[in-house]
Scaffold this motif. Structure first.
Motif, PDB file in Angstrom:
ATOM      1  N   ILE A   1     -67.830  -3.197  51.378  1.00 15.33           N
ATOM      2  CA  ILE A   1     -67.401  -3.892  52.606  1.00 15.33           C
ATOM      3  C   ILE A   1     -66.653  -2.963  53.583  1.00 15.33           C
ATOM      4  O   ILE A   1     -67.026  -2.882  54.760  1.00 15.33           O
ATOM      5  N   PRO A   2     -65.617  -2.218  53.143  1.00 11.44           N
ATOM      6  CA  PRO A   2     -64.902  -1.396  54.143  1.00 11.44           C
ATOM      7  C   PRO A   2     -65.775  -0.302  54.751  1.00 11.44           C
ATOM      8  O   PRO A   2     -65.642   0.008  55.939  1.00 11.44           O
ATOM      9  N   GLU A   3     -66.667   0.279  53.963  1.00 15.04           N
ATOM     10  CA  GLU A   3     -67.540   1.323  54.508  1.00 15.04           C
ATOM     11  C   GLU A   3     -68.496   0.730  55.550  1.00 15.04           C
ATOM     12  O   GLU A   3     -68.781   1.350  56.579  1.00 15.04           O
ATOM     13  N   ILE A   4     -68.986  -0.474  55.247  1.00 12.83           N
ATOM     14  CA  ILE A   4     -69.889  -1.127  56.208  1.00 12.83           C
ATOM     15  C   ILE A   4     -69.136  -1.425  57.510  1.00 12.83           C
ATOM     16  O   ILE A   4     -69.644  -1.192  58.607  1.00 12.83           O
ATOM     17  N   PHE A   5     -67.893  -1.874  57.388  1.00  8.90           N
ATOM     18  CA  PHE A   5     -67.120  -2.181  58.602  1.00  8.90           C
ATOM     19  C   PHE A   5     -66.802  -0.897  59.383  1.00  8.90           C
ATOM     20  O   PHE A   5     -66.723  -0.922  60.610  1.00  8.90           O
ATOM     21  N   SER A   6     -66.609   0.189  58.676  1.00  5.36           N
ATOM     22  CA  SER A   6     -66.376   1.460  59.372  1.00  5.36           C
ATOM     23  C   SER A   6     -67.595   1.820  60.234  1.00  5.36           C
ATOM     24  O   SER A   6     -67.467   2.151  61.419  1.00  5.36           O
ATOM     25  N   ALA A   7     -68.783   1.737  59.647  1.00 12.55           N
ATOM     26  CA  ALA A   7     -70.004   2.063  60.399  1.00 12.55           C
ATOM     27  C   ALA A   7     -70.209   1.063  61.539  1.00 12.55           C
ATOM     28  O   ALA A   7     -70.601   1.430  62.653  1.00 12.55           O
ATOM     29  N   TYR A   8     -69.916  -0.194  61.255  1.00 15.39           N
ATOM     30  CA  TYR A   8     -70.078  -1.258  62.252  1.00 15.39           C
ATOM     31  C   TYR A   8     -69.153  -1.009  63.448  1.00 15.39           C
ATOM     32  O   TYR A   8     -69.559  -1.086  64.605  1.00 15.39           O
ATOM     33  N   ASN A   9     -67.901  -0.675  63.145  1.00 13.07           N
ATOM     34  CA  ASN A   9     -66.944  -0.409  64.220  1.00 13.07           C
ATOM     35  C   ASN A   9     -67.361   0.787  65.059  1.00 13.07           C
ATOM     36  O   ASN A   9     -67.261   0.769  66.280  1.00 13.07           O
ATOM     37  N   THR A  10     -67.805   1.836  64.390  1.00 12.15           N
ATOM     38  CA  THR A  10     -68.218   3.038  65.137  1.00 12.15           C
ATOM     39  C   THR A  10     -69.404   2.722  66.031  1.00 12.15           C
ATOM     40  O   THR A  10     -69.444   3.120  67.204  1.00 12.15           O
ATOM     41  N   GLN A  11     -70.364   1.995  65.488  1.00 16.61           N
ATOM     42  CA  GLN A  11     -71.552   1.670  66.271  1.00 16.61           C
ATOM     43  C   GLN A  11     -71.188   0.770  67.458  1.00 16.61           C
ATOM     44  O   GLN A  11     -71.658   0.974  68.571  1.00 16.61           O
ATOM     45  N   LYS A  12     -70.313  -0.187  67.225  1.00 22.58           N
ATOM     46  CA  LYS A  12     -69.895  -1.098  68.307  1.00 22.58           C
ATOM     47  C   LYS A  12     -69.164  -0.331  69.407  1.00 22.58           C
ATOM     48  O   LYS A  12     -69.363  -0.557  70.581  1.00 22.58           O
ATOM     49  N   ARG A  13     -68.312   0.590  68.971  1.00 24.19           N
ATOM     50  CA  ARG A  13     -67.450   1.260  69.933  1.00 24.19           C
ATOM     51  C   ARG A  13     -68.144   2.401  70.662  1.00 24.19           C
ATOM     52  O   ARG A  13     -68.006   2.570  71.862  1.00 24.19           O
ATOM     53  N   TYR A  14     -68.890   3.206  69.888  1.00 25.19           N
ATOM     54  CA  TYR A  14     -69.445   4.417  70.490  1.00 25.19           C
ATOM     55  C   TYR A  14     -70.962   4.382  70.655  1.00 25.19           C
ATOM     56  O   TYR A  14     -71.558   5.352  71.097  1.00 25.19           O
ATOM     57  N   GLY A  15     -71.595   3.301  70.224  1.00 27.71           N
ATOM     58  CA  GLY A  15     -73.040   3.196  70.406  1.00 27.71           C
ATOM     59  C   GLY A  15     -73.808   4.119  69.485  1.00 27.71           C
ATOM     60  O   GLY A  15     -73.410   4.356  68.348  1.00 27.71           O
ATOM     61  N   GLY A  16     -74.898   4.656  70.009  1.00 33.08           N
ATOM     62  CA  GLY A  16     -75.860   5.388  69.166  1.00 33.08           C
ATOM     63  C   GLY A  16     -75.356   6.723  68.657  1.00 33.08           C
ATOM     64  O   GLY A  16     -75.921   7.764  68.947  1.00 33.08           O
ATOM     65  N   TRP A  17     -74.309   6.682  67.922  1.00 33.66           N
ATOM     66  CA  TRP A  17     -73.830   7.937  67.358  1.00 33.66           C
ATOM     67  C   TRP A  17     -74.330   8.026  65.929  1.00 33.66           C
ATOM     68  O   TRP A  17     -75.421   7.566  65.638  1.00 33.66           O
ATOM     69  N   ASN A  18     -73.582   8.555  64.975  1.00 34.42           N
ATOM     70  CA  ASN A  18     -74.180   8.748  63.649  1.00 34.42           C
ATOM     71  C   ASN A  18     -73.811   7.645  62.649  1.00 34.42           C
ATOM     72  O   ASN A  18     -73.889   7.841  61.455  1.00 34.42           O
ATOM     73  N   SER A  19     -73.450   6.470  63.163  1.00 35.48           N
ATOM     74  CA  SER A  19     -73.022   5.405  62.262  1.00 35.48           C
ATOM     75  C   SER A  19     -74.159   4.892  61.378  1.00 35.48           C
ATOM     76  O   SER A  19     -73.922   4.438  60.260  1.00 35.48           O
ATOM     77  N   ARG A  20     -75.383   4.937  61.861  1.00 40.54           N
ATOM     78  CA  ARG A  20     -76.502   4.456  61.027  1.00 40.54           C
ATOM     79  C   ARG A  20     -76.654   5.326  59.780  1.00 40.54           C
ATOM     80  O   ARG A  20     -76.949   4.841  58.696  1.00 40.54           O
TER      81      ARG A  20
END
Ligand code: SF4
Ligand code: SF4
Length: 372
Positions: free
Chosen positions: A305-324
């Protein structure tokens, strides 16, 4: 490794330089490179995939053809996308030498090593190939860039003591991030005596463009730009020897070089201010997960769960960066966001009282193509 000085140096990440007609804009690139060399820095980082495969060629035209070989150092990389078998490695490597226009690379890295491709690199004999290239003098130093957990990094360093250095994503926003694990990765490198090269010291340039409230905190210190604080944060760790920055303007070069060449680790007051900046960035995140991990143990679907939220937050905030990429790494062998069965056990225990199921549904829509 004697290649590195005690104090961290600035490296030129040749992946975001000005483009014109699909190629590096020669005049703009020449000026950037010349200014960087004038500042006393010599390290250039490239890879076949950078700038739509124009980075190596751009370095040849703008750096290699215009400056003596001994005045610069080049790091290039073995990228898994370009090699399907052991037999492909040497031809690929030789094509890189030709593309860059040099007879040897100063640094050669296994590129973007992670759980997803580690076995493949082993299967094609990548580590052995790098050792041979070094023994033949065609590369001076060998290492790898890394995007996965500290546990995997430790396993790799244990199994491959021949690797001389490690390149990791390291910046103050990712320092305690549960997926990126900048601090833990640094500590593993330190424990194994491996110098660290830092990529993304400004998180894809995002830490140079802080929210107003955070930027004001730093400018009140009177010590330089937001970018300079990001670079000096990395330079404050003694085992960090090279800090890569993707500079696109002369002002970037001047600003970054000034921050690094001052050789001033952050003071306590500056570290404290960075801590507050981090809090501001965290407060603006879509999911205010503190990564305490209380929820993880009881999840019947083994969802990180926390790792998924980390990627989710990064994607929401910075868009197409390396969160995927970090999302894929985090859920490997575990439950994806879309695997949540909605039992609610996690929410019963979450001290932040987060609507975990709802946020996971959002993450599933974002990363698993499943509509919430
Ligand atoms: S609600 Fe979903 S994430 Fe939470 S414990 Fe149950 S299965 Fe795991
Ligand atoms: S319990 Fe809540 S705050 Fe802690 S890791 Fe899980 S979701 Fe995040």
């Amino acid at each position: 490794m004697t290649e590195f000085t005690q104090q961290a140096q600035l490296g030129f990440g040749y992946l975001r330089v000005p483009m014109k007609d699909g190629k590096a804009d020669p005049e703009a690139s020449n000026a950037l490179i010349d200014r960087f060399l004038e500042k006393g820095y010599t390290y250039f980082d490239t890879a076949r995939g950078y700038m739509d495969e124009k980075s190596e060629e751009g370095l040849r035209e703008c750096l290699v053809k215009r400056h003596p070989r001994e005045s610069f150092r080049i790091a290039d990389k073995l990228t898994i996308d370009y090699v399907a078998s052991e037999a492909d490695i040497l031809p690929f490597f030789e094509s890189q030498l030709e593309q860059v226009g040099v007879e040897y690379f100063d640094f050669y890295l296994i590129h973007t090593l992670m759980a997803k491709n580690y076995q493949k690199f082993l299967d094609i004999g990548a580590f052995e190939a790098l050792k041979r290239l070094k023994a033949e003098g065609r590369v001076r130093h060998i290492g790898f860039s890394f995007h996965d957990t500290a546990d995997l990094l430790e396993e790799i360093l244990k199994n491959h003591p021949e690797m001389e250095f490690v390149q990791i994503q390291f910046n103050y926003e990712d320092f305690e991030d549960p997926a990126i694990q900048s601090r833990k990765l640094y500590e593993v490198c330190e424990a194994y005596g491996k110098p660290v090269i830092v990529m993304e010291p400004l998180k894809g340039g995002n830490l140079a463009r802080l929210p107003e409230k955070a930027a004001k905190l730093l400018s009140a210190l009177g010590g330089g730009s937001p970018a300079s604080y990001g670079l000096r944060f990395a330079a404050s760790f003694p085992n960090i020897k090279m800090i890569l920055s993707g500079m696109t303007t002369l002002q970037d070069v001047d600003d970054n070089a000034a921050a690094i060449s001052a050789g001033k680790p952050l003071t306590k007051a500056e570290f404290d201010a960075i801590g507050k900046v981090r809090e501001i960035l965290q407060a603006e995140q879509a999911v205010k997960c503190t990564a305490c991990r209380y929820c993880v143990k009881g999840c019947p679907m083994n969802i990180p769960i926390p790792e998924i939220f980390s990627a989710y937050n990064t994607q929401k905030r910075y868009g197409g960066w390396n969160s995927r990429m970090y999302y894929s790494n985090s859920v490997r062998g575990k439950g994806r966001a879309s695997a949540c069965i909605g039992c609610g056990a996690c929410e019963d225990i979450c001290p932040q009282h987060l609507s975990i199921r709802e946020h996971l549904a959002g993450a599933a829509e974002m990363f698993d193509q499943k509509k919430a």
